[in-house]
Scaffold this motif. Structure first.
Motif, PDB file in Angstrom:
ATOM      1  N   ALA A  39       0.962  -1.224  -0.116  1.00  0.00           N
ATOM      2  CA  ALA A  39       0.058  -0.034  -0.120  1.00  0.00           C
ATOM      3  C   ALA A  39       0.598   1.390  -0.045  1.00  0.00           C
ATOM      4  O   ALA A  39       0.589   2.269  -0.561  1.00  0.00           O
ATOM      5  N   ILE A  40       2.050   1.309   0.499  1.00  0.00           N
ATOM      6  CA  ILE A  40       2.629   2.730   0.947  1.00  0.00           C
ATOM      7  C   ILE A  40       4.463   2.489   0.433  1.00  0.00           C
ATOM      8  O   ILE A  40       5.113   3.042   0.839  1.00  0.00           O
ATOM      9  N   ALA A  41       4.464   1.747  -0.692  1.00  0.00           N
ATOM     10  CA  ALA A  41       5.843   1.383  -1.010  1.00  0.00           C
ATOM     11  C   ALA A  41       6.419   2.758  -1.823  1.00  0.00           C
ATOM     12  O   ALA A  41       7.552   2.799  -1.570  1.00  0.00           O
ATOM     13  N   ASP A  42       5.464   3.626  -2.038  1.00  0.00           N
ATOM     14  CA  ASP A  42       5.972   4.914  -2.719  1.00  0.00           C
ATOM     15  C   ASP A  42       5.957   5.967  -1.750  1.00  0.00           C
ATOM     16  O   ASP A  42       6.462   7.091  -2.215  1.00  0.00           O
ATOM     17  N   ILE A  43       5.717   5.747  -0.337  1.00  0.00           N
ATOM     18  CA  ILE A  43       5.760   6.632   0.531  1.00  0.00           C
ATOM     19  C   ILE A  43       7.183   6.885   1.078  1.00  0.00           C
ATOM     20  O   ILE A  43       8.150   6.166   0.668  1.00  0.00           O
ATOM     21  N   ALA A  44       7.313   7.791   1.811  1.00  0.00           N
ATOM     22  CA  ALA A  44       8.879   8.041   2.137  1.00  0.00           C
ATOM     23  C   ALA A  44       9.779   6.878   2.769  1.00  0.00           C
ATOM     24  O   ALA A  44       9.177   6.079   3.384  1.00  0.00           O
ATOM     25  N   ILE A  45      10.851   6.974   2.215  1.00  0.00           N
ATOM     26  CA  ILE A  45      11.674   5.789   2.786  1.00  0.00           C
ATOM     27  C   ILE A  45      11.825   5.687   4.184  1.00  0.00           C
ATOM     28  O   ILE A  45      11.788   6.775   4.909  1.00  0.00           O
ATOM     29  N   GLN A  46      11.949   4.479   4.719  1.00  0.00           N
ATOM     30  CA  GLN A  46      11.998   4.131   6.108  1.00  0.00           C
ATOM     31  C   GLN A  46      13.295   4.830   6.684  1.00  0.00           C
ATOM     32  O   GLN A  46      14.307   4.358   5.842  1.00  0.00           O
ATOM     33  N   ASN A  47      13.217   5.362   7.760  1.00  0.00           N
ATOM     34  CA  ASN A  47      14.387   5.797   8.506  1.00  0.00           C
ATOM     35  C   ASN A  47      15.511   6.611   7.713  1.00  0.00           C
ATOM     36  O   ASN A  47      16.554   6.284   7.454  1.00  0.00           O
ATOM     37  N   PRO A  48      15.038   7.812   7.135  1.00  0.00           N
ATOM     38  CA  PRO A  48      15.847   8.629   6.478  1.00  0.00           C
ATOM     39  C   PRO A  48      17.125   9.012   7.149  1.00  0.00           C
ATOM     40  O   PRO A  48      17.993   9.390   6.670  1.00  0.00           O
ATOM     41  N   ASP A  49      16.972   9.287   8.542  1.00  0.00           N
ATOM     42  CA  ASP A  49      18.148   9.405   9.226  1.00  0.00           C
ATOM     43  C   ASP A  49      19.300   8.570   9.362  1.00  0.00           C
ATOM     44  O   ASP A  49      20.636   8.969   9.566  1.00  0.00           O
ATOM     45  N   SER A  50      18.915   7.518   8.723  1.00  0.00           N
ATOM     46  CA  SER A  50      20.131   6.377   8.393  1.00  0.00           C
ATOM     47  C   SER A  50      20.752   6.489   7.307  1.00  0.00           C
ATOM     48  O   SER A  50      21.683   5.627   6.872  1.00  0.00           O
ATOM     49  N   ARG A  51      20.436   7.572   6.191  1.00  0.00           N
ATOM     50  CA  ARG A  51      20.802   7.435   5.112  1.00  0.00           C
ATOM     51  C   ARG A  51      21.947   8.578   4.630  1.00  0.00           C
ATOM     52  O   ARG A  51      21.923   9.553   5.620  1.00  0.00           O
ATOM     53  N   ASN A  52      22.936   8.719   3.863  1.00  0.00           N
ATOM     54  CA  ASN A  52      23.436   9.579   3.330  1.00  0.00           C
ATOM     55  C   ASN A  52      22.719  10.967   3.007  1.00  0.00           C
ATOM     56  O   ASN A  52      21.842  10.754   2.011  1.00  0.00           O
ATOM     57  N   ALA A  53      23.066  11.942   3.618  1.00  0.00           N
ATOM     58  CA  ALA A  53      22.042  13.228   3.318  1.00  0.00           C
ATOM     59  C   ALA A  53      22.878  14.529   3.351  1.00  0.00           C
ATOM     60  O   ALA A  53      24.028  14.703   3.826  1.00  0.00           O
ATOM     61  N   ILE A  54      22.392  15.258   2.533  1.00  0.00           N
ATOM     62  CA  ILE A  54      22.834  16.944   2.541  1.00  0.00           C
ATOM     63  C   ILE A  54      21.668  17.400   3.316  1.00  0.00           C
ATOM     64  O   ILE A  54      20.474  17.575   2.771  1.00  0.00           O
ATOM     65  N   ILE A  55      21.738  17.874   4.557  1.00  0.00           N
ATOM     66  CA  ILE A  55      20.707  18.494   5.403  1.00  0.00           C
ATOM     67  C   ILE A  55      20.645  19.935   4.799  1.00  0.00           C
ATOM     68  O   ILE A  55      21.525  20.730   4.689  1.00  0.00           O
ATOM     69  N   LEU A  56      19.336  20.283   4.569  1.00  0.00           N
ATOM     70  CA  LEU A  56      19.157  21.613   3.943  1.00  0.00           C
ATOM     71  C   LEU A  56      18.485  22.627   5.207  1.00  0.00           C
ATOM     72  O   LEU A  56      17.877  23.544   4.846  1.00  0.00           O
ATOM     73  N   ASP A  57      18.351  22.272   6.457  1.00  0.00           N
ATOM     74  CA  ASP A  57      18.239  23.170   7.563  1.00  0.00           C
ATOM     75  C   ASP A  57      18.810  24.474   7.626  1.00  0.00           C
ATOM     76  O   ASP A  57      20.100  24.560   7.193  1.00  0.00           O
ATOM     77  N   GLY A  58      18.242  25.608   7.858  1.00  0.00           N
ATOM     78  CA  GLY A  58      18.915  26.808   8.010  1.00  0.00           C
ATOM     79  C   GLY A  58      18.006  27.894   7.248  1.00  0.00           C
ATOM     80  O   GLY A  58      16.813  27.792   7.359  1.00  0.00           O
ATOM     81  N   ARG A  59      18.779  28.850   6.906  1.00  0.00           N
ATOM     82  CA  ARG A  59      18.158  30.077   6.423  1.00  0.00           C
ATOM     83  C   ARG A  59      17.693  29.802   4.955  1.00  0.00           C
ATOM     84  O   ARG A  59      18.592  29.826   4.231  1.00  0.00           O
ATOM     85  N   TRP A  60      16.314  30.049   4.603  1.00  0.00           N
ATOM     86  CA  TRP A  60      15.946  30.028   3.321  1.00  0.00           C
ATOM     87  C   TRP A  60      15.352  31.568   2.948  1.00  0.00           C
ATOM     88  O   TRP A  60      14.882  32.362   3.691  1.00  0.00           O
ATOM     89  N   ASP A  61      15.571  31.707   1.542  1.00  0.00           N
ATOM     90  CA  ASP A  61      15.096  32.999   1.155  1.00  0.00           C
ATOM     91  C   ASP A  61      13.446  32.688   0.920  1.00  0.00           C
ATOM     92  O   ASP A  61      12.883  31.643   0.465  1.00  0.00           O
ATOM     93  N   THR A  62      12.741  33.790   1.219  1.00  0.00           N
ATOM     94  CA  THR A  62      11.260  33.689   1.042  1.00  0.00           C
ATOM     95  C   THR A  62      10.538  34.787   0.512  1.00  0.00           C
ATOM     96  O   THR A  62      11.280  36.054   0.260  1.00  0.00           O
TER      97      THR A  62
END
Length: 603
Positions: free
Chosen positions: A20-43
């Motif tokens: 039912a949900i195979a296309d939903i977000a990957i399980q446990n994304p914190d365990s993946r290699n990632a570029i974190i985009l938190d911070g100041r964004w233009d709005t």
């Protein structure tokens, strides 16, 4: 002796969940290699949605998502992200800029990120939550859209992403509509924005998409579950295996994949069971070719037997408190691990073994912290008050949020109940709507209990009767009752009698009264701490006479913002039913409930 069954074993609910949900977000994304985009964004604030529609109100092909720059001095470009205001992500916009405090509408978010693209990798953009509509663009092209303000989502950007600098733009729209979940009328603040973390995930093309590891409901001393692999190699398919490792339990098993990329298992073992007194978590590692995923998972059982809730086979009384996702550290929406730690530490200090996370799925930080700290959790989707129960589109939105909530949190031992709704009016359409949600939840996850918070009890000659037909659908009945605040006087509550027409456990999921911290007076004076304390004293006396009651989660841990509460110098747009003020200061009722729970814990 440990063993592995690689037979036709199949958990019906688990397979349904996978499919039912195979296309939903990957399980446990914190365990993946990632570029974190938190911070100041233009709005860019866009109340007329000029960045989306042209003057004929048609979707423009030259909107703000292009992030265009004038090529020469004569070019007309009427926006500029680089010179526009900045907002923090994660964060709501309402509390970051005074002029946005009451704003509902569209704000565009932009930031660049740099990446070295590899041809053997997949890339996805992951959002912990965006309230409420998110339209995501990468390098000027629309990626996809998501609706729902409290659940994670991700989009595959493997084709759109490029080596070097990429331009990410998100159109965020939090205006309320009648056909949304929740609908237009709520008793909490409609915080707009990118309210949880954003990251670009990088993982192998053949990767572990999802997994579920749990105690068997039918066989004692057995772990069972499944792993779902995406893009698994069909060459030499019979030799493709996933390796499951739980070092502390001496488990290291290679499990073959079937033709659908699924690996299913049953393993005999005797883990230390997770409980509030001993919140044991095991390191669980999953390996498939070049992909490795790490998690921390606890193992426990939860079931009902007559009017009892059984945790690990033993009756448990849920000493709880309700919590809104209001930060204890700063104004606005809570999202961080530290927010979660403080809120749940307050709950533990109060004497709780249980929290109701109302009225929507809280952040993953919150439920993982509950796992670590040993707090049982009621997790809820925002089917709240009067949604359009006759509208199939609205049902689809509710079901999608249910799937996203269960998908993200199904491996969290702390969660013992999925809640389908809160304070919904009784009608055939509502019963069908919520009944279908309950059926779906059981298909997705048969290991937890189903509940809902009801406020439609009848009053028969001074006796409150739990007779809502929704009670026949849930496993645990939640009851919201505000005796002494919205009805009757506090002194009349202690002698109020309750009856239930269902032989099921009941939780008093809400009761309470407003009090402005520091305002004192006679116990008959509204808004004082003394009035709130009188409500608590009398309601707790009432609760002690409810023989079928197996828990409570009074309303609420901490004051929270609500546009329904404008009374000057008292509410000031805050719901004041907290045991703690908006500053975290304890009111008299805190100590009353604390003492009650200390006694309950010793019984």
């Amino acid at each position: 002796m440990r063993y592995l069954k690689l037979t036709a074993f199949l958990l019906g609910a688990c397979v349904a969940l996978t499919n039912a949900i195979a296309d939903i977000a990957i399980q446990n994304p914190d365990s993946r290699n990632a570029i974190i985009l938190d911070g100041r964004w233009d709005t860019i604030i866009d109340p007329y949605e000029n960045g989306y529609y042209n003057h004929r109100y048609e979707e423009s092909d030259k909107g703000y998502f292009k992030n265009a720059k004038p090529a020469n001095p004569s070019d007309l470009v009427e926006y500029d992200f680089a010179r526009s205001p900045k907002l923090n992500v994660p964060g709501d916009w309402n509390t970051q800029d005074e002029k946005l405090f009451l704003y509902e509408g569209t704000i565009w978010y932009h930031r660049d990120f740099d990446i070295g693209k590899k041809t053997d990798q997949k890339y996805a953009i992951y959002f912990g939550a965006v309230n409420y509509h998110a339209t995501v663009y990468l390098n000027g092209k629309k990626v996809d859209v998501h609706e729902g303000g409290f659940t994670p989502f991700q989009f595959d950007i493997s084709e759109q992403v490029k080596s070097g600098v990429n331009s990410l733009v998100v159109k965020v729209d939090n205006h309320r509509e009648r056909d949304q979940i929740p609908t237009v009328n709520t008793d909490w603040w409609n915080y707009g924005g990118i309210t949880r973390s954003v990251k670009v995930l990088q993982y192998p093309k053949a990767h572990i998409q999802d997994y579920f590891v749990q105690l068997s409901k039918t066989e004692e001393g057995v772990l069972e579950g499944w792993v779902k692999v995406e893009n698994f190699s069909k060459e030499n398919a019979d030799a493709q295996k996933v390796e499951l490792r739980i070092p502390e339990l001496n488990i290291s098993q290679k499990i073959p994949l079937n033709k659908n990329g699924e690996a299913k298992f049953e393993i005999a073992t005797k883990p230390i069971l997770w409980s509030p007194e001993s919140p044991k978590l095991y390191t669980v590692d999953l390996h498939y070719m070049q992909d490795v995923v790490h998690d921390k998972i606890g193992f426990r059982s939860i079931q009902v037997q007559g009017e009892n809730i059984l945790l690990n086979g033993k009756s448990v009384f849920l000493r709880g408190i309700s919590i809104h996702e209001e930060s204890p550290l700063h104004a606005g929406r809570a999202w961080s691990e530290e927010d979660a730690r403080i809120l749940l530490t307050w709950a533990k200090e109060l004497g709780c073994n249980f929290v109701r996370l109302a009225h929507y799925p809280h952040s993953e930080s919150m439920v993982r912290m509950a796992d670590q700290m040993g707090l049982l959790v009621w997790s809820e989707i925002p089917v709240y008050w009067t949604v359009l129960f006759n509208n199939p589109t609205v049902y689809s939105k509710a079901e999608n949020q249910l799937e996203e909530m269960i998908s993200r949190d199904k491996n969290r031992a702390s969660i013992i109940m999925w809640s389908m709704a809160n304070e919904t009016p009784n009608s055939p359409a509502r019963l069908k709507f919520i009944g279908q949600l309950a059926q779906k939840a059981r298909e997705l996850d048969s290991t937890r209990l189903i509940t809902a918070a009801l406020d439609t009890q009848s009053d028969e000659n001074g006796v409150k009767a739990i007779d809502d037909p929704l009670s026949s659908i849930v496993d645990v009945i939640g009851v919201n009752s505000y005796c002494g605040w919205y009805a009757a006087t506090p002194g009349s509550c202690a002698s109020l009698k309750w009856v239930s027409r269902y032989r099921k456990p009941v939780i008093m999921s809400e009761f309470g009264a407003d009090a402005l911290q520091g305002l004192h007076g006679d116990k008959a004076q509204r808004w004082t701490e003394e009035y709130q304390a009188d409500v608590y004293n009398n309601n707790l006396a009432m609760i002690d006479n409810m023989s079928f009651l197996r828990g409570l989660s009074p309303w609420i841990l901490k004051d929270f913002r609500s546009p329904r509460r404008p009374l000057p110098a008292v509410q000031d747009f805050w719901n004041r039913k907290g045991l703690l003020s908006d500053k975290g200061i304890k009111k008299k009722s805190w100590y009353i409930l604390h003492d009650y729970y200390m006694k309950k814990a010793g019984d």
